[in-house]
Design an enzyme around this catalytic site. Sequence first.
Site, mmCIF file in Angstrom:
data_model
loop_
_atom_site.group_PDB
_atom_site.id
_atom_site.type_symbol
_atom_site.label_atom_id
_atom_site.label_comp_id
_atom_site.label_asym_id
_atom_site.label_seq_id
_atom_site.Cartn_x
_atom_site.Cartn_y
_atom_site.Cartn_z
ATOM 1 N N THR A 198 -8.952 -33.396 -16.300
ATOM 2 C CA THR A 198 -10.282 -32.312 -16.212
ATOM 3 C C THR A 198 -10.230 -31.706 -17.671
ATOM 4 O O THR A 198 -9.107 -30.938 -17.905
ATOM 5 C CB THR A 198 -10.161 -31.499 -14.964
ATOM 6 O OG1 THR A 198 -9.894 -31.770 -14.227
ATOM 7 C CG2 THR A 198 -11.763 -30.088 -15.574
ATOM 8 N N ARG A 203 -18.207 -16.249 -13.196
ATOM 9 C CA ARG A 203 -18.394 -17.110 -12.010
ATOM 10 C C ARG A 203 -19.466 -15.518 -11.057
ATOM 11 O O ARG A 203 -18.414 -14.656 -10.689
ATOM 12 C CB ARG A 203 -17.891 -18.134 -11.112
ATOM 13 C CG ARG A 203 -17.551 -19.147 -11.285
ATOM 14 C CD ARG A 203 -16.618 -19.286 -11.711
ATOM 15 N NE ARG A 203 -15.613 -21.126 -11.803
ATOM 16 C CZ ARG A 203 -15.134 -21.506 -11.437
ATOM 17 N NH1 ARG A 203 -14.104 -21.711 -10.551
ATOM 18 N NH2 ARG A 203 -15.183 -23.308 -12.176
ATOM 19 N N HIS A 226 -18.495 -30.007 -13.264
ATOM 20 C CA HIS A 226 -17.610 -28.905 -12.882
ATOM 21 C C HIS A 226 -19.461 -28.318 -11.606
ATOM 22 O O HIS A 226 -19.054 -27.431 -11.359
ATOM 23 C CB HIS A 226 -17.295 -28.494 -13.836
ATOM 24 C CG HIS A 226 -15.657 -27.928 -13.390
ATOM 25 N ND1 HIS A 226 -14.519 -28.438 -13.936
ATOM 26 C CD2 HIS A 226 -15.174 -27.594 -12.028
ATOM 27 C CE1 HIS A 226 -14.028 -27.739 -13.312
ATOM 28 N NE2 HIS A 226 -14.676 -27.161 -12.083
ATOM 29 N N ASP A 278 -20.207 -36.566 -10.761
ATOM 30 C CA ASP A 278 -20.538 -35.909 -9.598
ATOM 31 C C ASP A 278 -20.736 -34.532 -10.514
ATOM 32 O O ASP A 278 -21.992 -34.714 -11.349
ATOM 33 C CB ASP A 278 -19.070 -35.499 -9.383
ATOM 34 C CG ASP A 278 -18.367 -34.633 -10.255
ATOM 35 O OD1 ASP A 278 -18.325 -33.830 -11.548
ATOM 36 O OD2 ASP A 278 -17.182 -33.683 -10.329
ATOM 37 N N GLY A 305 -24.032 -32.105 -7.959
ATOM 38 C CA GLY A 305 -25.375 -32.466 -6.831
ATOM 39 C C GLY A 305 -25.359 -33.003 -6.129
ATOM 40 O O GLY A 305 -26.287 -32.933 -5.715
#
Length: 357
Positions: free
Chosen positions: A162, A171, A256, A287, A289
């Site tokens: 990653t 966040r 992500h 990836d 959604g």
Amino acid sequence: MRERDMQPDHLVTVADFQEASRHAISEPAWDYITGGSGDEITVRANTSVFEERRILPRMLRETSSIDTRTTILGAESGKPFAIAPMALQRLFHPEGEIATARAAARNDIPFSLATLSSIEMAKVVEHGGQFFFQLYWLRDRGLMAEMLAGAETFGCRAVILTVDAPPLGHRLRDVRNGFRLPDDVYPANIVSEDDEAAESLRDSVDLTFDTSLNWDDLEWIKEHCSLPLVIKGLLHPDDARAAVEHGADGIVVSNHGGRQLDQAVTSLEVLPLIREAVGPDLELVLDSGVRSGRDVLLALARGADSVFIGRPALWGLAVAGADGVSQVLGILEAELLDAMSLSGTRTIAEAKELAVW
Ligand SMILES: Cc1cc2nc3c(=O)[nH]c(=O)nc-3n(C[C@H](O)[C@H](O)[C@H](O)COP(=O)(O)O)c2cc1C
Ligand SMILES: O=C(O)C(=O)c1ccccc1
């Protein structure tokens, strides 16, 4: 929510599981799964970009039998999707990664084990089927080499590096909630039970991860591990080209899940450009959604070979452990079969030929 809606039988979409999982775990834990970075512009775009696409179906194609079998990054899979790498799953259910791995095996799809798994690799893989190991670039090279050797020993099919984190995105839900790891949830491949728990996720990430990662480091991984190497988190076609030049065996096109750079482009938008950049043969997983079987079909039609399922699996895990994950995977499969038969696509190869607007 009405009482009836909480019954597992009434959970018939991923959205139902998302809603039901709110009541199953603490609000900060739910926010940690569901939220993203910044203003969550990319989080919202990730799902709306799928909703805005339209499938152009074919008719009179004799769709009485549909075959969804394929291979994903060297693993056999009954469906064109696998479980995305996701850290610290004991936050959401006591059985954590073991429950997710079991559900994947039961549904004949591969799962990804995260560097930051809250259960040791050896204990998870004995419960699952085929798996990938997701690697974060760590300061401790010895530990990385150990984990890569372990992955090889346990029959892992591919290493997924990653590259869009660290550093971790901001966040804001986690900041507002003061989100902390409980004492009994920790990255079990990295620290032992009695290590001092790090204050916040961001602090522990800063201590453990090496942000100096660059293209030359891929060579180190190849020297220490003979498994296929897949790069997760690319969005720019030039980066995709560079990945091929540096010997990558596959790419996970991903933002992500909108948890890193807010206002980053969506995977579905850039996918055709990336396919064009790497040519027809390099394996592309998408990836960020994917929330329905129709989304899986849309991704294949726009150039992906398969997709990773992220948050939906964790919402299922939170609701009912392995059974919850399994139900979510069953919903995605049923929706995919339905969309394939109604659009006249009998195989994954035909799905990739489907036109979408
Ligand atoms: C709770 C959570 C933890 C995650 N942890 C990791 C991780 O450790 N490594 C990684 O590569 N990606 C991680 N991801 C990102 C997923 O692999 C995937 O890219 C993302 O969830 C896709 O977006 P979606 O879930 O909205 O479809 C995580 C995602 C979530 C929701
Ligand atoms: O939350 C994430 O998306 C993630 O990748 C991660 C990274 C470090 C620690 C925990 C999770």
